[in-house]
Scaffold this motif. Structure first.
Motif, short mmCIF file in Angstrom:
data_model
loop_
_atom_site.label_atom_id
_atom_site.label_comp_id
_atom_site.label_asym_id
_atom_site.label_seq_id
_atom_site.Cartn_x
_atom_site.Cartn_y
_atom_site.Cartn_z
N GLU A 1 80.10 27.28 55.48
CA GLU A 1 79.06 26.78 54.57
C GLU A 1 79.46 26.96 53.11
O GLU A 1 79.20 26.09 52.27
N SER A 2 80.09 28.09 52.81
CA SER A 2 80.50 28.36 51.42
C SER A 2 81.55 27.36 50.96
O SER A 2 81.53 26.89 49.81
N MET A 3 82.51 27.04 51.84
CA MET A 3 83.56 26.10 51.47
C MET A 3 83.02 24.68 51.31
O MET A 3 83.41 23.94 50.41
N ARG A 4 82.09 24.29 52.20
CA ARG A 4 81.55 22.94 52.13
C ARG A 4 80.66 22.72 50.91
O ARG A 4 80.58 21.63 50.37
N SER A 5 79.96 23.77 50.51
CA SER A 5 79.01 23.63 49.40
C SER A 5 79.50 24.33 48.13
O SER A 5 78.71 24.83 47.35
N ILE A 6 80.83 24.36 47.94
CA ILE A 6 81.39 25.09 46.81
C ILE A 6 80.95 24.50 45.46
O ILE A 6 80.71 25.24 44.50
N GLN A 7 80.80 23.16 45.39
CA GLN A 7 80.37 22.55 44.13
C GLN A 7 78.94 22.96 43.77
O GLN A 7 78.65 23.28 42.62
N ILE A 8 78.06 22.95 44.77
CA ILE A 8 76.67 23.37 44.52
C ILE A 8 76.63 24.84 44.13
O ILE A 8 75.88 25.25 43.24
N CYS A 9 77.46 25.64 44.81
CA CYS A 9 77.52 27.08 44.52
C CYS A 9 77.89 27.33 43.07
O CYS A 9 77.26 28.13 42.37
N LYS A 10 78.91 26.62 42.58
CA LYS A 10 79.35 26.81 41.20
C LYS A 10 78.36 26.21 40.20
O LYS A 10 78.16 26.74 39.11
N ALA A 11 77.74 25.08 40.59
CA ALA A 11 76.80 24.43 39.67
C ALA A 11 75.59 25.31 39.39
O ALA A 11 75.05 25.29 38.28
N PHE A 12 75.17 26.10 40.38
CA PHE A 12 73.99 26.96 40.21
C PHE A 12 74.35 28.44 40.07
O PHE A 12 73.49 29.30 40.20
N ASN A 13 75.65 28.72 39.82
CA ASN A 13 76.11 30.10 39.59
C ASN A 13 75.69 31.05 40.72
O ASN A 13 75.16 32.14 40.49
N ARG A 14 75.97 30.64 41.95
CA ARG A 14 75.58 31.44 43.10
C ARG A 14 76.76 32.19 43.72
O ARG A 14 76.69 32.66 44.86
N GLU A 15 77.87 32.32 42.97
CA GLU A 15 79.04 33.02 43.51
C GLU A 15 78.72 34.46 43.89
O GLU A 15 79.11 34.95 44.95
N SER A 16 77.98 35.16 43.01
CA SER A 16 77.69 36.57 43.27
C SER A 16 76.81 36.74 44.51
O SER A 16 77.01 37.67 45.30
#
Length: 430
Positions: free
Chosen positions: A219-234
Motif C-alpha cells: 500500500e505504501s509503494m502504490r500510494s507513494i505520491q499521495i503519501c508525499k503530497a500530504f506529508n504522511r511519511e512519518s
C-alpha cells in the motif's frame, strides 16, 4: 465476554483440522510418488547401515572379550565391514540430499502454480475483499517455507521405522534395558501435546503479522505520491515500526514453541543415560548372558534410538507451523461463493452489437446499491456515451457487461440473449 472473543479469534486462525491439512499436504505429494519412494528407499538404506555399524562393533568387542589374543586379525573383518558401510552411507546421503532438494522444489512449484491459478480464477469480489498482502505473502513467503515439508514428511516416516527396528534389537538383547529406555517417552510426548495448541496458535499469529507487513509495504509503494503530497511519511514509518515490533514478538513466541522441545529432550536424554548405566550395571552383575559387548551395544544404540524420538518430537511442532501455512492456502483457494463459474452454453463467433439493460440492480456490498433499476437499449453500430460524476457507476456498467460481476436483479442482453448464456471467453474476447 473476553473468553468468547478469544475462542472466536482462535477459530478464525485455524479453520481446518490436522487431518484435513495432512490430507491436503498428501495431495500435493501424490504427483511425485516416484521421487517420494526414492527418498524413502535412500533413508531406509541409511537406517539399515546405521544400525549395522554398532552391531559390527559388538561383534568386534565380543571377539576381543572371548579371546586372550590381541591380534589385529581378530577385529579386521568387522572393521573392514564398518569401513564399507561408511562408504555406502556417504553415497546414499549425497543422493538423498540431491533428491530431497528436487522433491521439495517440485512440491513447492506445484503448490505455487495451483494457488496462483486458483487465485486468478476468482471473481473481482475476491480481490476487493482479500488483502493483497495476504495473497502476496501466501504465494511467495508461505509457500517457500513449505519447501522442506515434503522432505520432513519422509524423514518422519523413516525415523518411525528406524525407531521400531532399534527397539526390536534392544528388546532381543535385554528386555529390562529396553523398558528403561522407554521410560522417558511418555514424558516427552506429554510435553509435545501440551505445546501443540500453543505452537498452532503462535504460528498462525506470526503468519498473519507477516501478511500485515507485506500489505503495508504494498500500500505504501502504490500510494507513494499521495503519501508525499500530504506529508504522511512519518505516520507510515511509525505504522511500519509497530507492525515490525508485533511481528518480532510473535516470531519470538513461535521460535520458543518450536525449539523448547530440544532442551527438554536433551535433559531427558541425560537422565535416560544414567538409568541405562544403572540398570545395565545390575544386569551385568547378575546375568551371565549380559556381556560387555551387549552393554556397549546398548550405549552405542542409545543415540540411534534417541535421535529418531527427538526428530519426531521436533517435527510434530514444525508440522504445526506448516499446517498453519496450509490452512491459509486453503482459505485463499477454497472460497466457492466467489469462484468465477462459466455457466454459459452458447458459443458466439461474432456479435452483431445489440445491447439491452433491463431493470438492472447491482451492489458491491449487500443493501448498498450502486446501480438502481437502470434500463437502456443500444442498437448495432450505434454510439452511446455514458456521462456522470466519479462513482456514478460508469465503470461498473462496463464491468457488468463483461460479467466481472453478476447483477442482483434484472437482465443484460446482447443480440437478444442473456449474457449469462454466452461462454465467458466469447463474451470477453469477441
Amino acid at each position: 465476554m473476553k473468553k468468547g472473543n478469544r475462542s472466536k479469534s482462535k477459530q478464525e486462525e485455524r479453520t481446518h483440522s490436522d487431518k484435513e491439512l495432512f490430507k491436503t499436504l498428501w495431495n500435493y505429494i501424490i504427483p511425485f510418488k516416484r521421487l517420494f519412494r526414492t527418498l524413502v528407499f535412500l533413508m531406509l538404506l541409511n537406517v539399515v547401515f546405521g544400525i549395522t555399524a554398532p552391531l559390527l562393533f559388538k561383534w568386534a568387542m565380543g571377539l576381543i572379550n572371548e579371546s586372550s589374543s590381541t591380534e589385529l586379525k581378530l577385529i579386521l573383518p568387522p572393521l573392514l565391514g564398518y569401513f564399507l558401510i561408511l562408504i555406502i552411507q556417504w553415497f546414499s546421503r549425497v543422493l538423498h540430499r540431491f533428491y530431497s532438494y528436487k522433491f521439495s522444489t517440485r512440491i513447492t512449484n506445484n503448490i505455487r502454480n495451483h494457488v496462483f491459478g486458483e487465485v486468478l480464477g476468482n471473481k473481482l469480489d475476491f480481490f476487493h475483499n482479500t488483502e493483497s498482502g495476504l495473497l502476496t505473502s501466501t504465494i511467495t513467503n508461505d509457500i517457500q517455507e513449505l519447501s522442506d515439508t515434503g522432505d520432513r514428511f519422509v524423514y518422519v516416516t523413516t525415523n518411525l521405522i528406524r525407531l521400531f527396528v532399534i527397539l526390536g534389537i534392544l528388546f532381543y538383547f535385554s528386555r529390562w534395558l529396553t523398558f528403561s529406555a522407554l521410560i522417558f517417552m511418555p514424558f516427552l510426548f506429554i510435553i509435545i501435546l501440551l505445546m501443540r495448541n500453543y505452537t498452532r496458535r503462535v504460528s498462525s499469529k506470526w503468519r498473519k503479522n507477516w501478511a500485515n507487513v507485506n500489505q503495508n509495504i504494498n500500500e505504501s509503494m502504490r500510494s507513494i505520491q499521495i503519501c508525499k503530497a500530504f506529508n504522511r511519511e512519518s505516520e507510515n514509518i511509525k505504522k511500519m515500526k509497530d507492525l515490525n515490533e508485533e511481528t518480532y514478538r510473535s516470531s519470538v513466541r513461535r521460535g520458543f514453541a518450536i525449539f523448547i522441545v530440544g532442551p527438554v529432550s536433551d535433559l531427558l536424554r541425560h537422565i535416560l543415560t544414567i538409568v541405562i548405566l544403572l540398570v545395565g550395571t545390575l544386569e551385568y552383575n547378575h546375568l551371565a548372558s549380559f556381556t560387555v559387548s551387549v552393554f556397549y551395544l546398548f550405549i552405542f544404540l542409545l543415540d540411534y534410538y534417541y535421535y529418531p524420538v527427538l526428530a519426531l518430537a521436533r517435527n510434530i511442532n514444525s508440522f504445526q507451523s506448516a499446517f498453519a501455512i496450509l490452512d491459509r492456502i486453503i482459505k485463499v483457494t477454497e472460497k466457492p461463493q466467489i469462484k468465477e463459474v462459466d455457466s454459459g452454453r452458447i458459443h458466439q463467433e461474432r456479435f452483431k452489437g445489440e445491447l439491452e439493460f433491463e431493470k438492472v440492480n447491482f451492489s458491491y456490498i449487500p443493501e448498498t446499491p450502486i446501480i438502481k433499476n437502470i434500463s437502456f437499449h443500444v442498437n448495432p453500430a450505434q454510439r452511446v456515451a455514458l456521462v456522470g460524476h466519479t462513482g456514478s457507476g460508469k465503470t461498473t456498467i462496463a464491468s457488468l457487461l463483461l460479467r466481472f460481476y453478476d447483477i442482483d436483479s434484472g437482465s443484460i442482453k446482447i443480440d437478444g440473449n442473456n449474457i449469462q448464456s454466452y461462454l465467458l471467453d466469447d463474451l470477453r474476447t469477441r
